[in-house]
Each structure stands twice: as C-alpha cells, then as structure tokens.
Design an enzyme around this catalytic site. Sequence first.
Site, PDB file in Angstrom:
ATOM      1  N   GLY A 194       0.803  -1.189  -0.176  1.00  0.00           N
ATOM      2  CA  GLY A 194      -0.041   0.056  -0.086  1.00  0.00           C
ATOM      3  C   GLY A 194       0.772   1.256  -0.057  1.00  0.00           C
ATOM      4  O   GLY A 194       2.066   1.330   0.512  1.00  0.00           O
TER       5      GLY A 194
ATOM      6  N   ILE B 269       2.470   4.945   0.841  1.00  0.00           N
ATOM      7  CA  ILE B 269       2.989   5.521   2.090  1.00  0.00           C
ATOM      8  C   ILE B 269       2.061   6.238   2.984  1.00  0.00           C
ATOM      9  O   ILE B 269       0.982   6.623   2.378  1.00  0.00           O
ATOM     10  CB  ILE B 269       3.979   6.868   1.582  1.00  0.00           C
ATOM     11  CG1 ILE B 269       4.984   6.335   0.290  1.00  0.00           C
ATOM     12  CG2 ILE B 269       4.556   7.652   2.827  1.00  0.00           C
ATOM     13  CD1 ILE B 269       5.909   7.667  -0.141  1.00  0.00           C
TER      14      ILE B 269
ATOM     15  N   SER C  92      -0.567   4.250   4.444  1.00  0.00           N
ATOM     16  CA  SER C  92      -1.613   3.512   4.216  1.00  0.00           C
ATOM     17  C   SER C  92      -2.217   2.786   5.384  1.00  0.00           C
ATOM     18  O   SER C  92      -3.173   2.037   5.450  1.00  0.00           O
ATOM     19  CB  SER C  92      -1.674   2.796   2.914  1.00  0.00           C
ATOM     20  OG  SER C  92      -0.429   1.691   2.903  1.00  0.00           O
TER      21      SER C  92
ATOM     22  N   THR D 292       0.206  -0.469  10.994  1.00  0.00           N
ATOM     23  CA  THR D 292      -0.847  -0.668  12.133  1.00  0.00           C
ATOM     24  C   THR D 292      -1.233  -2.052  11.826  1.00  0.00           C
ATOM     25  O   THR D 292      -1.532  -2.778  12.564  1.00  0.00           O
ATOM     26  CB  THR D 292      -1.903   0.415  11.659  1.00  0.00           C
ATOM     27  OG1 THR D 292      -1.355   1.626  11.511  1.00  0.00           O
ATOM     28  CG2 THR D 292      -3.130   0.204  12.667  1.00  0.00           C
TER      29      THR D 292
ATOM     30  N   GLU E 232       6.279  -6.590   5.886  1.00  0.00           N
ATOM     31  CA  GLU E 232       5.959  -5.260   5.451  1.00  0.00           C
ATOM     32  C   GLU E 232       6.569  -4.890   4.351  1.00  0.00           C
ATOM     33  O   GLU E 232       7.700  -4.828   4.030  1.00  0.00           O
ATOM     34  CB  GLU E 232       6.319  -3.912   6.476  1.00  0.00           C
ATOM     35  CG  GLU E 232       5.789  -2.815   5.908  1.00  0.00           C
ATOM     36  CD  GLU E 232       5.893  -1.641   7.152  1.00  0.00           C
ATOM     37  OE1 GLU E 232       6.591  -2.160   8.213  1.00  0.00           O
ATOM     38  OE2 GLU E 232       5.280  -0.537   6.899  1.00  0.00           O
TER      39      GLU E 232
HETATM   40  P1  TTP Z   1       6.535   2.891   3.045  1.00  0.00           P
HETATM   41  O1  TTP Z   1       7.086   1.566   2.705  1.00  0.00           O
HETATM   42  O2  TTP Z   1       5.368   3.103   2.413  1.00  0.00           O
HETATM   43  O3  TTP Z   1       6.212   2.842   4.822  1.00  0.00           O
HETATM   44  P2  TTP Z   1       5.177   3.600   5.638  1.00  0.00           P
HETATM   45  O4  TTP Z   1       5.892   3.901   6.898  1.00  0.00           O
HETATM   46  O5  TTP Z   1       4.579   4.965   4.947  1.00  0.00           O
HETATM   47  O6  TTP Z   1       4.141   2.761   5.982  1.00  0.00           O
HETATM   48  P3  TTP Z   1       2.554   2.670   6.565  1.00  0.00           P
HETATM   49  O7  TTP Z   1       2.381   4.227   6.929  1.00  0.00           O
HETATM   50  O8  TTP Z   1       1.691   2.505   5.583  1.00  0.00           O
HETATM   51  O9  TTP Z   1       2.904   2.056   7.945  1.00  0.00           O
HETATM   52  O10 TTP Z   1       7.634   4.058   3.027  1.00  0.00           O
HETATM   53  C1  TTP Z   1       8.558   4.355   3.939  1.00  0.00           C
HETATM   54  C2  TTP Z   1       9.484   5.408   3.340  1.00  0.00           C
HETATM   55  O11 TTP Z   1      10.446   4.942   2.371  1.00  0.00           O
HETATM   56  C3  TTP Z   1       8.722   6.635   2.470  1.00  0.00           C
HETATM   57  O12 TTP Z   1       8.996   7.774   2.676  1.00  0.00           O
HETATM   58  C4  TTP Z   1       8.888   5.795   1.057  1.00  0.00           C
HETATM   59  C5  TTP Z   1      10.021   5.474   1.246  1.00  0.00           C
HETATM   60  N1  TTP Z   1      10.381   4.318   0.147  1.00  0.00           N
HETATM   61  C6  TTP Z   1      10.877   4.773  -1.043  1.00  0.00           C
HETATM   62  O13 TTP Z   1      11.072   5.910  -1.359  1.00  0.00           O
HETATM   63  N2  TTP Z   1      11.265   3.555  -1.792  1.00  0.00           N
HETATM   64  C7  TTP Z   1      11.149   2.381  -1.493  1.00  0.00           C
HETATM   65  O14 TTP Z   1      11.290   1.483  -2.173  1.00  0.00           O
HETATM   66  C8  TTP Z   1      10.119   2.104  -0.345  1.00  0.00           C
HETATM   67  C9  TTP Z   1       9.788   0.738  -0.262  1.00  0.00           C
HETATM   68  C10 TTP Z   1      10.001   3.111   0.398  1.00  0.00           C
END
Ligand code: TTP
Length: 229
Positions: A27, A29, A31, A35, A103
């Site tokens: 999902g 960023i 989402s 949680t 995750e």
């Molecule tokens: P997310 O993997 O989307 O984690 P999140 O902490 O936002 O998840 P949630 O709120 O749903 O629990 O992204 C973490 C950060 O890393 C976000 O700033 C996007 C960045 N990211 C990248 O830039 N490239 C990537 O390949 C991944 C997996 C994340």
Amino acid sequence: TRIELPKYSLEMLEKGPKAKFTVCVEGNIGSGKSTLLEHFSKFDDVEVLQEPVEKWRDVRGCNLLDLMYKDPCRWAHTFQAYVQMTMLELHLQSTQAPVKLIERSLYSARYCFVENLYKGGKMSSAEYSVYCEWYKMITQHLNVNIDLIVYLKTDPKKLYKRIKERSRSEEQAIPFQYLEALHNLHEGWLTEKKYPLPAPVLVLDANDNLSTMYKKFEEHTSDILCQKL
Ligand code: TTP
C-alpha cells in the site's frame, strides 16, 4: 565499524527460508501497513517482519532516506539499491511461526518506487538498468516466495493528510502528485496486473479511521492468515 551480515547457508539461498505461509502487506506511503502488522503481531503463530526504514535512515551514520528526498537525481539509485538489499534480507530471514508477515517486498520497491523514479527522470537509464539487472538476478536465483499480498488501498488525498499529521521529517516535502503517481503504480501492479504479480491479492479499503480498520482486520483474519491459526 564492521557491519555484521546475517549468515545464510547455501541451501537457504537456493531454496529460501524454511517453507512458511508468507504474506506481504502493500500500500502507498501512510496507508497503515505498520498498523496492520502491529495488530497481527499479537497472534503467537504469526511472526512479523517490519520494513527496515530505520536502517535506511542510518547507514553507518548516513540518512539515505533524507538524501533521496532532498536530491533524488543524485541519491535515488543508491537509496533503492540499499532498499533492495534490506528487503532481500527480510525475504530470506528464517522464522519459527507458521505465518510470516512482511511489510512490503522486493516487488513494490521495483514496480512502484523505482518505476516512478525512473519515469519521473530521477534515475538515469544506466542506473535503472543496473538496478533491474540486480533485481532479475535476485528474483531468478533466490527464493523470494510470497503466498498472499494484502493491499491497503487508500485515496492519495487521505494519505497526504496523514503524512502531514505523522510528520516523519524526511517526508514533509512530499508533493501530492508524488503520492498520486505512486497510487497509480500500486493500482497498475496490484489491481490492473500491468506487472508480474507474485501472489494473489486481497484488497482492503484502507480509507477508514483506526477503529474501523481494526474491525476490518478482525473480519479478514482467516483470509490473511489462511486459516492457519
Ligand atoms: P513505506 O514503505 O510506504 O512505509 P510507511 O511507513 O509509509 O508505511 P505505513 O504508513 O503504511 O505503515 O515507506 C517508507 C518511506 O520509504 C517512505 O518515505 C517512502 C520510502 N520508500 C521509497 O522511497 N522507496 C521504496 O522502495 C520504499 C519501499 C519506500
């Protein structure tokens, strides 16, 4: 300083970790992936592996996540190369419980984030090609098996608000258009099947507030854990 790498046996690298029912939570960023993970961590038969964001924020003292957001043309490839390595560690990690809940995955990094950076001109063709060759080598030769993907589908307008509220410092300058582009790529991959899908997808509408989301998680427990509990 020396980085201690986990020890992988040849067998584990070839066949993957001991067979488990592996579920990846995907999902955009903000989402609510963490949680969901936290909710399912209460079950004894589930082992939860959280995304290594803290590692991305501190590689021998370097905050790669911050560098990537501040100067993506310079740092996107380095950052995504490190994300790929740390995600591979999660895929290969052996766990004890019958269900392994991860995750994200190597796949969303490849088909959502890297695709977005390349299409947006933040990664050059040469950098993209090197990344894709590594990705191909890993996915062809190592066992990065997934049994189910849970997709937390969320309206990017909601995400924009949530990201402002949670105020992770590196993410404060993310424009709405960035979230919209990532949303379209998640949709393209997980619902429109534009890229290879490693497992069936369970789509959950994740626009609701926390208490409703917890109820949804309860309702879908047996789908998510494949009635292994
Ligand atoms: P997310 O993997 O989307 O984690 P999140 O902490 O936002 O998840 P949630 O709120 O749903 O629990 O992204 C973490 C950060 O890393 C976000 O700033 C996007 C960045 N990211 C990248 O830039 N490239 C990537 O390949 C991944 C997996 C994340």
